[in-house]
Design an enzyme around this catalytic site. Structure first.
Site, PDB file in Angstrom:
ATOM      1  N   SER A 183      29.474  93.554 -42.987  1.00 58.07           N
ATOM      2  CA  SER A 183      29.036  94.678 -42.161  1.00 58.07           C
ATOM      3  C   SER A 183      27.925  95.505 -42.783  1.00 58.07           C
ATOM      4  O   SER A 183      27.232  96.228 -42.079  1.00 58.07           O
ATOM      5  CB  SER A 183      30.222  95.573 -41.831  1.00 58.07           C
ATOM      6  OG  SER A 183      30.839  96.033 -43.018  1.00 58.07           O
ATOM      7  N   HIS A 211      32.721  91.894 -36.979  1.00 57.58           N
ATOM      8  CA  HIS A 211      31.330  92.064 -36.509  1.00 57.58           C
ATOM      9  C   HIS A 211      30.773  90.801 -35.847  1.00 57.58           C
ATOM     10  O   HIS A 211      29.589  90.763 -35.515  1.00 57.58           O
ATOM     11  CB  HIS A 211      30.428  92.507 -37.662  1.00 57.58           C
ATOM     12  CG  HIS A 211      30.665  93.928 -38.053  1.00 57.58           C
ATOM     13  ND1 HIS A 211      30.001  94.994 -37.485  1.00 57.58           N
ATOM     14  CD2 HIS A 211      31.537  94.469 -38.942  1.00 57.58           C
ATOM     15  CE1 HIS A 211      30.429  96.117 -38.010  1.00 57.58           C
ATOM     16  NE2 HIS A 211      31.365  95.835 -38.905  1.00 57.58           N
ATOM     17  N   LYS A 242      34.534  97.317 -31.747  1.00 56.89           N
ATOM     18  CA  LYS A 242      33.080  97.211 -31.925  1.00 56.89           C
ATOM     19  C   LYS A 242      32.460  96.654 -30.639  1.00 56.89           C
ATOM     20  O   LYS A 242      32.314  97.400 -29.688  1.00 56.89           O
ATOM     21  CB  LYS A 242      32.789  96.372 -33.173  1.00 56.89           C
ATOM     22  CG  LYS A 242      33.477  96.992 -34.409  1.00 56.89           C
ATOM     23  CD  LYS A 242      33.092  96.332 -35.691  1.00 56.89           C
ATOM     24  CE  LYS A 242      34.012  96.743 -36.831  1.00 56.89           C
ATOM     25  NZ  LYS A 242      33.993  98.155 -37.175  1.00 56.89           N
TER      26      LYS A 242
END
Ligand SMILES: Cc1ncc(COP(=O)(O)O)c(C=O)c1O
Length: 394
Positions: A183, A211, A242
């Site tokens: 990340s 991610h 996310k």
């Protein structure tokens, strides 16, 4: 002893963080999460959020959350095993398993909790975990909680993994664990090579794809899909906080592992279920991802444009292979000053320093998203150019 005396050490630590440029100033957002935000009363372009697909304020998610509240109320009322499992949770798990092309999925309140649940359920005292040196804090904490021996291998280096395996006495079980997308750097784990190592030694292989979920693979199906490793990676941890635009964690993989986590995943057993609106909104995210790949494509084309332009301006964007673009500055005070000047120029992009990244590797991290328009990107780039020149970075 008065509290002030007992906490004097904290005062000293905080003062020292401020001196080193490592004190985190938390800004307050006064608008929905989007490509542009109102932050501390100022309208700015948002390069900070992990809202990769712009779903956090999507009308379909908002509507799904509202309708679910009308039907089920707000709170889950209990932990999943006692009285907290609603039909919404079961639907979401089935839909996630289908989307991820795996046998089964189990949800948690967050990705952090998913790691805390999974690692200690799979390995314990007398076992060994081989962990990438740059793994996320939630993996590190999950490893520590397990009480297994933790052996770090060099970042994204399967050769070093082989080397440290050779040097370790393994009496019990072993687990190899890695972030999918790192990340802070935006680089991708060499999962096929890690799989080769895991298969050779018959170790469990776990990837935290926080991610990569909604970003990598066909229509955002994640890193396992990206590398065509279906059925080979034992545990895929993900987050819906996310790209999915909501909040929640997931573990996807073999039925047997999911069954075990329902029995032994401590945050599943001892912390209440995902809330009703979160669960319903996540279901709407899966719908959107299954219906169209358009948002994933827009995310990648925005990221490519931004990264190319930043490199052309002379910025060092590290080893990024994904929409995460680190703008490497080195010095923590410079990174803080850069972020402050960007904010004054109408761009919200946070400085990141130690301990989130190693000492001397401070940076501004730019999160590209599908929520950005071409104008957002161009205005953002102009601000980076102006501040970069002013501070002598380019
Ligand atoms: C690799 C990784 N794992 C887990 C998490 C935690 O996810 P969540 O915000 O859903 O707890 C993050 C978020 O920063 C992450 O980057």
């Amino acid at each position: 002893m008065a509290t002030a005396e007992k906490t004097a050490w904290i005062e000293q630590e905080l003062a020292s963080l401020k001196e080193q440029g490592l004190y985190t100033n938390i800004r307050t957002i006064e608008s929905p999460m989007d490509g542009r935000l109102v932050v501390d009363g100022k309208k700015v372009i948002n390069f900070c959020a992990n809202n990769y697909l712009g779903l956090a304020n999507h009308p379909r998610l908002r509507e799904a959350a509202k309708q679910a509240i009308d039907h089920y109320g707000v709170g889950p009322g209990a932990v999943r095993t006692i009285a907290g499992t609603m039909s919404l949770h079961v639907d979401l798990e089935q839909r996630l398993a289908k989307f991820k092309r795996v046998e089964a999925a189990i949800t948690f309140q967050s990705g952090f909790n998913a790691n805390l649940a999974t690692i200690p359920a799979l390995v314990g005292r007398g076992d060994v975990i081989f962990s990438d040196r740059l793994n996320h804090a939630s993996i590190i904490d999950g490893c520590r909680l397990s009480r297994a021996e933790i052996v770090a291998y060099e970042h994204n280096n399967p050769k070093d993994l082989e080397k440290v395996i050779g040097e370790t006495d393994i009496a019990g079980r072993a687990l190899i664990v890695t972030d999918g997308v790192f990340s802070m750097d935006g680089d991708i784990a060499p999962l096929p090579a890690l799989y080769e190592v895991a298969a050779k030694h018959s170790f469990l292989l776990m990837v935290d794809d926080a991610h990569g979920e909604g970003v990598l693979g066909e229509g955002g199906r994640g890193i396992v899909d990206h590398f065509g490793l279906h059925g080979k990676v034992d545990i895929e941890v993900g987050t819906m906080s996310k790209a999915f635009g909501v909040m929640g964690g997931v573990v996807a993989g073999k039925q047997i592992i999911v069954d075990w986590l329902r029995q032994r995943g401590r945050p599943f057993l001892f912390s209440s279920a995902m809330t009703v609106p979160d669960t319903a909104a996540c279901l709407a995210s899966v719908d959107l991802l299954e219906e169209s790949t358009e948002l994933v494509e827009r995310l990648w084309s925005n990221a490519e444009f931004f990264k190319n332009e930043m490199n052309a301006l002379g910025f060092d964007t590290g080893h990024s292979e994904t929409p995460i673009v680190p703008v490497m500055l080195g010095d923590a005070n410079l990174a803080q000053q850069f972020s402050k000047r960007l904010f004054e120029a109408g761009v919200f992009a946070m400085a990141i320093g130690y301990p989130t990244v190693p000492q001397g590797k401070a940076r501004i991290r730019v999160m590209n998203t599908a929520a950005h328009s071409q104008q957002d990107l161009e205005e953002g780039l102009a601000a980076f150019e102006a501040v970069g020149k002013e501070l002598g970075v380019i």
